[in-house]
Write an enzyme that holds these catalytic residues in place. Structure first.
Site, PDB file in Angstrom:
ATOM      1  N   GLY A  48     -24.106  17.237  -8.066  1.00  0.00           N
ATOM      2  CA  GLY A  48     -24.148  16.966  -6.644  1.00  0.00           C
ATOM      3  C   GLY A  48     -22.818  16.945  -5.932  1.00  0.00           C
ATOM      4  O   GLY A  48     -22.759  16.599  -4.750  1.00  0.00           O
ATOM      5  N   TRP A  50     -20.939  19.491  -4.954  1.00  0.00           N
ATOM      6  CA  TRP A  50     -20.951  20.457  -3.848  1.00  0.00           C
ATOM      7  C   TRP A  50     -21.885  20.005  -2.731  1.00  0.00           C
ATOM      8  O   TRP A  50     -21.636  20.262  -1.556  1.00  0.00           O
ATOM      9  CB  TRP A  50     -21.345  21.843  -4.361  1.00  0.00           C
ATOM     10  CG  TRP A  50     -20.171  22.605  -4.901  1.00  0.00           C
ATOM     11  CD1 TRP A  50     -19.051  22.082  -5.492  1.00  0.00           C
ATOM     12  CD2 TRP A  50     -19.994  24.024  -4.887  1.00  0.00           C
ATOM     13  NE1 TRP A  50     -18.191  23.088  -5.851  1.00  0.00           N
ATOM     14  CE2 TRP A  50     -18.734  24.281  -5.500  1.00  0.00           C
ATOM     15  CE3 TRP A  50     -20.764  25.081  -4.439  1.00  0.00           C
ATOM     16  CZ2 TRP A  50     -18.254  25.579  -5.651  1.00  0.00           C
ATOM     17  CZ3 TRP A  50     -20.284  26.381  -4.594  1.00  0.00           C
ATOM     18  CH2 TRP A  50     -19.030  26.626  -5.197  1.00  0.00           C
ATOM     19  N   ASP A  68     -31.986  22.739  -8.449  1.00  0.00           N
ATOM     20  CA  ASP A  68     -31.567  22.734  -9.845  1.00  0.00           C
ATOM     21  C   ASP A  68     -32.778  22.443 -10.730  1.00  0.00           C
ATOM     22  O   ASP A  68     -33.730  21.790 -10.293  1.00  0.00           O
ATOM     23  CB  ASP A  68     -30.484  21.669 -10.096  1.00  0.00           C
ATOM     24  CG  ASP A  68     -29.600  22.021 -11.287  1.00  0.00           C
ATOM     25  OD1 ASP A  68     -28.407  22.298 -11.076  1.00  0.00           O
ATOM     26  OD2 ASP A  68     -30.108  22.032 -12.422  1.00  0.00           O
ATOM     27  N   ASP A  88     -36.733  26.381 -10.887  1.00  0.00           N
ATOM     28  CA  ASP A  88     -35.990  27.610 -11.175  1.00  0.00           C
ATOM     29  C   ASP A  88     -35.783  28.362  -9.866  1.00  0.00           C
ATOM     30  O   ASP A  88     -36.744  28.732  -9.180  1.00  0.00           O
ATOM     31  CB  ASP A  88     -36.792  28.459 -12.160  1.00  0.00           C
ATOM     32  CG  ASP A  88     -36.056  29.709 -12.607  1.00  0.00           C
ATOM     33  OD1 ASP A  88     -35.195  30.201 -11.859  1.00  0.00           O
ATOM     34  OD2 ASP A  88     -36.354  30.205 -13.707  1.00  0.00           O
ATOM     35  N   ASP A 118     -22.366  27.392  -7.775  1.00  0.00           N
ATOM     36  CA  ASP A 118     -21.262  27.107  -8.697  1.00  0.00           C
ATOM     37  C   ASP A 118     -21.742  27.185 -10.142  1.00  0.00           C
ATOM     38  O   ASP A 118     -21.140  26.603 -11.037  1.00  0.00           O
ATOM     39  CB  ASP A 118     -20.680  25.717  -8.400  1.00  0.00           C
ATOM     40  CG  ASP A 118     -19.310  25.500  -9.042  1.00  0.00           C
ATOM     41  OD1 ASP A 118     -18.528  26.469  -9.091  1.00  0.00           O
ATOM     42  OD2 ASP A 118     -19.024  24.369  -9.493  1.00  0.00           O
ATOM     43  N   LYS A 158     -19.740  31.642  -7.986  1.00  0.00           N
ATOM     44  CA  LYS A 158     -18.740  31.693  -9.043  1.00  0.00           C
ATOM     45  C   LYS A 158     -19.097  32.758 -10.079  1.00  0.00           C
ATOM     46  O   LYS A 158     -20.258  32.955 -10.411  1.00  0.00           O
ATOM     47  CB  LYS A 158     -18.638  30.332  -9.734  1.00  0.00           C
ATOM     48  CG  LYS A 158     -17.625  30.305 -10.882  1.00  0.00           C
ATOM     49  CD  LYS A 158     -17.302  28.889 -11.299  1.00  0.00           C
ATOM     50  CE  LYS A 158     -18.442  28.200 -11.998  1.00  0.00           C
ATOM     51  NZ  LYS A 158     -18.074  26.808 -12.381  1.00  0.00           N
TER      52      LYS A 158
END
Length: 263
Positions: A48, A50, A68, A88, A118, A158
């Protein structure tokens, strides 16, 4: 003090759940990801960190959705409305739940202003494999972003640097006004991670270099002709209202494009 200790300690002192919060702060400062009142989708949001930064940046009128497979503990007194979806990110049911929380979006786009990720794979130590898996995760996030972003929206994900990054970046460039690579200062020196930041989601029915036959239905105040393709506006130089011409599209923006007659 090492860079790792610096940001780890700052996170503890300032109440962030992960040192990665500073990476998102720096991405926003570099690329201008967030604005007041934005709707943000954070993919792979646990634990959490971000979410905390996004909630601060979009403010009381904004909404942030953390997605998530793992449970995310509720943020304490977030500045924005924060919602949580456990599932998902690639499944239609998860995306449907996101849309139920934040709306369906416009006909030409989705409900989100920004999609961020991320996510990283569990590292095996075999670099080529780890790189390929990171690109796969980023591509999954990219596909979700294409489905959920409104026209003009932004995307950041990322990925580990390596041979597959150029191809992935090229694919992202086709769907956004421009893309850049950013390596935040908070990234550990030994890390190969880099962030692709894509600005200006393109939902136009045309792309740069396309040729189309169009009718000029109006003339703008700057003298350019105005054509419509599937409701999308294209400004065309050197034409008059009522002309039917073949044009080449020279530049595409999120909500309009520029073209010129084919000689």
């Amino acid at each position: 003090m090492s860079g790792k200790d610096k940001y780890y300690n700052r996170a503890k002192q300032e109440g962030y759940r992960a040192r990665s919060a500073y990476k998102l702060k720096q991405l926003d400062e570099t690329a201008g990801l967030f604005g007041p009142g934005n709707t943000v989708i954070d993919l792979g949001a646990a634990p959490g960190g971000w979410l905390q930064v996004a909630a601060e940046r979009v403010g009381s009128e904004g909404t942030v959705v953390g997605v998530d497979r793992q449970r995310i503990d509720d943020l304490e007194d977030p500045e924005a409305t924060v919602e949580y979806v456990r599932g998902d990110m690639t499944e239609d049911s998860t995306k449907a739940e996101i849309r139920e929380l934040v709306g369906t979006g416009e006909e030409t786009g989705g409900p989100a202003d920004v999609v961020i990720s991320d996510m990283a794979p569990n590292v095996t130590g075999e670099y080529e494999l780890d790189h390929a898996r990171s690109v796969h995760l980023a591509r999954q996030a990219f596909e979700v972003a294409l489905d959920l972003l409104d026209s003009g929206g932004d995307f950041a994900a990322k990925v580990f640097d390596g041979q597959d990054l150029d191809g992935f970046e090229a694919d992202v460039e086709q769907e956004f006004e421009y893309v850049r690579r950013v390596r935040p200062d908070a990234t550990r020196d030994e890390s190969s991670e880099v962030y692709l930041v894509a600005k200006g989601r393109l939902t136009a029915p045309v792309r740069e270099g396309d040729t189309r036959e169009v009718e000029i239905v109006d003339v703008g105040r700057d003298g350019d002709g105005i054509a419509k393709i599937e409701g999308f506006t294209i400004f065309v130089s050197g034409v008059e209202e009522g002309d039917v011409v073949e044009i080449r599209v020279d530049d595409v923006k999120p909500r309009y494009a520029f073209g010129q007659p084919v000689e």
